[in-house]
Design a protein around this motif. Structure first.
Motif, PDB file in Angstrom:
ATOM      1  N   PRO A  49      90.281  37.328  23.071  1.00 49.10           N
ATOM      2  CA  PRO A  49      91.534  36.588  22.620  1.00 49.10           C
ATOM      3  C   PRO A  49      91.622  35.547  24.055  1.00 49.10           C
ATOM      4  N   ASP A  50      92.193  34.169  23.673  1.00 50.75           N
ATOM      5  CA  ASP A  50      92.347  33.476  24.650  1.00 50.75           C
ATOM      6  C   ASP A  50      93.081  33.755  26.071  1.00 50.75           C
ATOM      7  N   ASP A  51      94.056  34.424  26.026  1.00 53.50           N
ATOM      8  CA  ASP A  51      94.755  35.070  27.158  1.00 53.50           C
ATOM      9  C   ASP A  51      93.970  35.869  28.133  1.00 53.50           C
ATOM     10  N   GLN A  52      93.053  36.703  27.482  1.00 56.91           N
ATOM     11  CA  GLN A  52      91.983  37.395  28.282  1.00 56.91           C
ATOM     12  C   GLN A  52      91.094  36.592  28.717  1.00 56.91           C
ATOM     13  N   ILE A  53      90.600  35.588  28.075  1.00 62.90           N
ATOM     14  CA  ILE A  53      89.743  34.813  28.724  1.00 62.90           C
ATOM     15  C   ILE A  53      90.109  33.959  29.975  1.00 62.90           C
ATOM     16  N   GLN A  54      91.437  33.527  29.835  1.00 59.58           N
ATOM     17  CA  GLN A  54      92.016  32.799  30.884  1.00 59.58           C
ATOM     18  C   GLN A  54      92.045  33.575  32.233  1.00 59.58           C
ATOM     19  N   LYS A  55      92.573  34.814  32.007  1.00 62.36           N
ATOM     20  CA  LYS A  55      92.702  35.560  32.988  1.00 62.36           C
ATOM     21  C   LYS A  55      91.579  36.228  33.725  1.00 62.36           C
ATOM     22  N   GLY A  56      90.437  36.398  32.787  1.00 62.31           N
ATOM     23  CA  GLY A  56      89.169  36.858  33.467  1.00 62.31           C
ATOM     24  C   GLY A  56      88.232  35.818  33.965  1.00 62.31           C
ATOM     25  N   LYS A  57      88.517  34.563  33.383  1.00 65.26           N
ATOM     26  CA  LYS A  57      87.628  33.702  34.250  1.00 65.26           C
ATOM     27  C   LYS A  57      87.415  33.292  35.696  1.00 65.26           C
ATOM     28  N   ASP A  58      88.775  33.740  36.409  1.00 65.87           N
ATOM     29  CA  ASP A  58      88.667  33.284  37.765  1.00 65.87           C
ATOM     30  C   ASP A  58      88.929  34.471  38.668  1.00 65.87           C
ATOM     31  N   LEU A  59      88.677  35.758  37.913  1.00 66.08           N
ATOM     32  CA  LEU A  59      88.580  36.845  38.877  1.00 66.08           C
ATOM     33  C   LEU A  59      87.464  37.037  39.665  1.00 66.08           C
ATOM     34  N   LYS A  60      87.605  37.788  40.858  1.00 67.60           N
ATOM     35  CA  LYS A  60      86.405  38.291  41.438  1.00 67.60           C
ATOM     36  C   LYS A  60      85.715  39.346  40.751  1.00 67.60           C
ATOM     37  N   SER A  61      84.475  39.494  40.448  1.00 67.27           N
ATOM     38  CA  SER A  61      83.695  40.472  39.973  1.00 67.27           C
ATOM     39  C   SER A  61      82.525  41.045  40.907  1.00 67.27           C
ATOM     40  N   ILE A  62      82.625  42.301  41.039  1.00 68.92           N
ATOM     41  CA  ILE A  62      81.803  43.090  41.629  1.00 68.92           C
ATOM     42  C   ILE A  62      81.009  44.203  40.915  1.00 68.92           C
ATOM     43  N   SER A  63      79.661  43.986  40.936  1.00 63.98           N
ATOM     44  CA  SER A  63      78.985  44.908  40.283  1.00 63.98           C
ATOM     45  C   SER A  63      78.131  45.810  41.226  1.00 63.98           C
ATOM     46  N   GLU A  64      78.119  47.027  40.850  1.00 67.07           N
ATOM     47  CA  GLU A  64      77.457  48.199  41.762  1.00 67.07           C
ATOM     48  C   GLU A  64      76.432  48.930  40.709  1.00 67.07           C
ATOM     49  N   ILE A  65      75.278  48.908  41.175  1.00 63.25           N
ATOM     50  CA  ILE A  65      74.108  49.384  40.645  1.00 63.25           C
ATOM     51  C   ILE A  65      73.442  50.623  41.323  1.00 63.25           C
ATOM     52  N   VAL A  66      73.258  51.627  40.728  1.00 63.53           N
ATOM     53  CA  VAL A  66      72.484  52.607  41.157  1.00 63.53           C
ATOM     54  C   VAL A  66      71.331  53.039  40.392  1.00 63.53           C
ATOM     55  N   GLN A  67      70.200  52.859  40.797  1.00 63.04           N
ATOM     56  CA  GLN A  67      68.941  53.102  40.192  1.00 63.04           C
ATOM     57  C   GLN A  67      68.317  54.243  40.889  1.00 63.04           C
ATOM     58  N   ASP A  68      67.847  55.105  39.771  1.00 59.21           N
ATOM     59  CA  ASP A  68      67.303  56.535  40.199  1.00 59.21           C
ATOM     60  C   ASP A  68      65.912  56.614  39.339  1.00 59.21           C
ATOM     61  N   GLY A  69      64.734  55.947  39.790  1.00 58.33           N
ATOM     62  CA  GLY A  69      63.509  55.784  38.808  1.00 58.33           C
ATOM     63  C   GLY A  69      63.964  54.920  37.568  1.00 58.33           C
ATOM     64  N   LYS A  70      63.878  55.649  36.347  1.00 54.91           N
ATOM     65  CA  LYS A  70      64.232  54.715  35.048  1.00 54.91           C
ATOM     66  C   LYS A  70      65.615  54.799  34.654  1.00 54.91           C
ATOM     67  N   LYS A  71      66.370  55.572  35.646  1.00 55.90           N
ATOM     68  CA  LYS A  71      67.790  55.814  35.053  1.00 55.90           C
ATOM     69  C   LYS A  71      68.793  54.815  36.057  1.00 55.90           C
ATOM     70  N   PHE A  72      69.599  53.988  35.428  1.00 48.72           N
ATOM     71  CA  PHE A  72      70.504  53.337  35.737  1.00 48.72           C
ATOM     72  C   PHE A  72      71.858  53.751  35.526  1.00 48.72           C
ATOM     73  N   LYS A  73      72.871  53.349  36.489  1.00 54.22           N
ATOM     74  CA  LYS A  73      74.505  53.503  36.486  1.00 54.22           C
ATOM     75  C   LYS A  73      75.045  52.197  36.929  1.00 54.22           C
ATOM     76  N   VAL A  74      75.449  51.405  36.118  1.00 57.14           N
ATOM     77  CA  VAL A  74      75.992  50.029  36.291  1.00 57.14           C
ATOM     78  C   VAL A  74      77.427  50.228  36.270  1.00 57.14           C
ATOM     79  N   THR A  75      78.376  49.866  37.111  1.00 58.12           N
ATOM     80  CA  THR A  75      79.816  49.805  37.137  1.00 58.12           C
ATOM     81  C   THR A  75      80.278  48.146  37.584  1.00 58.12           C
ATOM     82  N   VAL A  76      80.843  47.683  36.623  1.00 64.72           N
ATOM     83  CA  VAL A  76      81.375  46.079  36.975  1.00 64.72           C
ATOM     84  C   VAL A  76      82.799  46.334  37.007  1.00 64.72           C
ATOM     85  N   THR A  77      83.398  45.913  38.061  1.00 64.08           N
ATOM     86  CA  THR A  77      84.815  45.828  38.232  1.00 64.08           C
ATOM     87  C   THR A  77      85.202  44.418  38.270  1.00 64.08           C
TER      88      THR A  77
END
Length: 127
Positions: free
Chosen positions: A25-53
């Motif tokens: 929805p447009d309201d979510q798009i407008q809220k989300g477009k200027d927010l700071k985004s941090i991605s945290e990635i943990v790689q253990d061999g072929k296993k990945f955990k990705v957290t996007v805040t």
């Protein structure tokens, strides 16, 4: 090359048209477009955990290269997908007609999602 680390969003292109195409929805798009985004990635061999805040929204995905996993998309929908690795610095997957490519170059991650002729590009730097 390991993807492990924290990355802060530096720039994004085509955010609004891409999110509209995903059905957000447009309201979510407008809220989300200027927010700071941090991605945290943990790689253990072929296993990945990705957290996007992004603001108060936290998106968590875990997957193993070459195995089917359940991934949560940007619109909250859960889908099954297989993530592949090309070389030692590129992750690719195909989900519901959308191609996702995440490439690590030094301290920069470029994530491109393509749906039809629309491409959404995000560039994040290691912090």
């Amino acid at each position: 090359m390991s993807f492990t680390g924290k990355y802060e969003l530096q720039s994004q292109e085509n955010f609004e048209p891409f999110m509209k195409a995903l059905g957000l929805p447009d309201d979510q798009i407008q809220k989300g477009k200027d927010l700071k985004s941090i991605s945290e990635i943990v790689q253990d061999g072929k296993k990945f955990k990705v957290t996007v805040t992004t603001g108060t929204k936290v998106l968590k995905n875990e997957f193993t290269i070459g195995e089917e996993s359940e991934l949560e998309m940007l619109n909250g929908e859960k889908v099954k997908a297989v993530v592949q690795m090309e070389g030692n610095n590129k992750l690719t997957t195909q989900v519901k007609g959308m191609k996702s490519v995440t490439e690590l170059n030094g301290d920069t991650i470029t994530h491109m999602m393509t749906m039809g002729d629309l491409t959404f590009k995000r560039v994040s730097k290691r912090i």
